[in-house]
Design a protein around this motif. Sequence first.
Motif, mmCIF file in Angstrom:
data_model
loop_
_atom_site.group_PDB
_atom_site.id
_atom_site.type_symbol
_atom_site.label_atom_id
_atom_site.label_comp_id
_atom_site.label_asym_id
_atom_site.label_seq_id
_atom_site.Cartn_x
_atom_site.Cartn_y
_atom_site.Cartn_z
ATOM 1 N N CYS A 176 0.839 -1.197 0.000
ATOM 2 C CA CYS A 176 0.000 0.000 0.000
ATOM 3 C C CYS A 176 0.873 1.245 0.000
ATOM 4 N N MET A 177 0.286 2.315 -0.475
ATOM 5 C CA MET A 177 0.951 3.616 -0.528
ATOM 6 C C MET A 177 0.515 4.427 0.683
ATOM 7 N N ILE A 178 1.451 5.193 1.257
ATOM 8 C CA ILE A 178 1.110 6.112 2.346
ATOM 9 C C ILE A 178 1.672 7.488 1.976
ATOM 10 N N GLY A 179 0.804 8.494 1.915
ATOM 11 C CA GLY A 179 1.306 9.820 1.556
ATOM 12 C C GLY A 179 0.309 10.917 1.871
ATOM 13 N N ASP A 180 0.788 12.160 1.843
ATOM 14 C CA ASP A 180 -0.071 13.289 2.228
ATOM 15 C C ASP A 180 -0.745 13.976 1.042
ATOM 16 N N LYS A 184 -0.966 13.604 -5.910
ATOM 17 C CA LYS A 184 0.267 12.913 -6.301
ATOM 18 C C LYS A 184 0.326 11.489 -5.746
ATOM 19 N N ASP A 185 0.202 11.368 -4.423
ATOM 20 C CA ASP A 185 0.424 10.072 -3.783
ATOM 21 C C ASP A 185 -0.772 9.131 -3.948
ATOM 22 N N ILE A 186 -1.930 9.668 -3.679
ATOM 23 C CA ILE A 186 -3.099 8.793 -3.555
ATOM 24 C C ILE A 186 -3.705 8.472 -4.927
ATOM 25 N N LEU A 187 -3.943 9.504 -5.725
ATOM 26 C CA LEU A 187 -4.481 9.216 -7.064
ATOM 27 C C LEU A 187 -3.451 8.470 -7.915
ATOM 28 N N GLY A 188 -2.171 8.799 -7.714
ATOM 29 C CA GLY A 188 -1.106 8.076 -8.429
ATOM 30 C C GLY A 188 -1.111 6.599 -8.088
ATOM 31 N N ALA A 189 -1.255 6.288 -6.816
ATOM 32 C CA ALA A 189 -1.288 4.898 -6.361
ATOM 33 C C ALA A 189 -2.535 4.184 -6.878
ATOM 34 N N ARG A 190 -3.682 4.838 -6.746
ATOM 35 C CA ARG A 190 -4.951 4.216 -7.160
ATOM 36 C C ARG A 190 -4.984 3.980 -8.672
#
Length: 226
Positions: A176-180, A184-190
Amino acid sequence: MKYKGFLLDIDDTIYDYTSANNVALNQVVQFCKAEFNLDENVVRNAYMQARKKTHFILQGTGSSHNRLLYIQKMLEDLGINPLRYGLQIYNIYWDTFLENMQVFPFVDEFFDKFGVQICFVTDLTSHIQFRKIQQLGLADKVKYMVTSEETGHEKPHPFTFLQGLQKLNLPIEQVCMIGDSFEKDILGARNIGLDAFWLNLANKKREYNDKGIIEILSFSDLKNYL
Ligand SMILES: [Mg+2]
């Protein structure tokens, strides 16, 4: 536990970037004020303009965050020789920054427990991110990092996340990705199908309803899920 590996953002995820940056920038301003007899606001504005220009020209690359480029441009605009003072001011900035990084609660416990399962994924030049990890005492605990300087692309581009998965050598469903940063972090991971913990420090309103995203308001909230 569901996850065997973590892709982890650095800035504003494991420590408070904004306060370290404010102290460091202020130190630069005070140096220029004393050394060149300039008004604080003139220096601050020149820095912000130089930063903006650098971002515009180098958008989407790790180099767009290189403080040496901001400082060079700032000094050029102020009519001061950047080759004489640039590196000195650059070192003032980062030395001050590194001394003032404050890690968030639960970060140390998290790394003690999961260090070998972590790969940092971060948008900045590698040199300074390596320095940050050493300064935070994490270099003996974590083995992997992917920077945007390394991939040539910034998050949310898939390269960074995919390289992180490769380094961890784990299938996507075990990571899983963890970011603020939501964009960048969340939509990139999803975008590539990774589950994500969104560290919503500013308590922003969430724009998407997505079961793959878990929202947390502080790093230590992770305790409840791991
Ligand atoms: Mg961040």
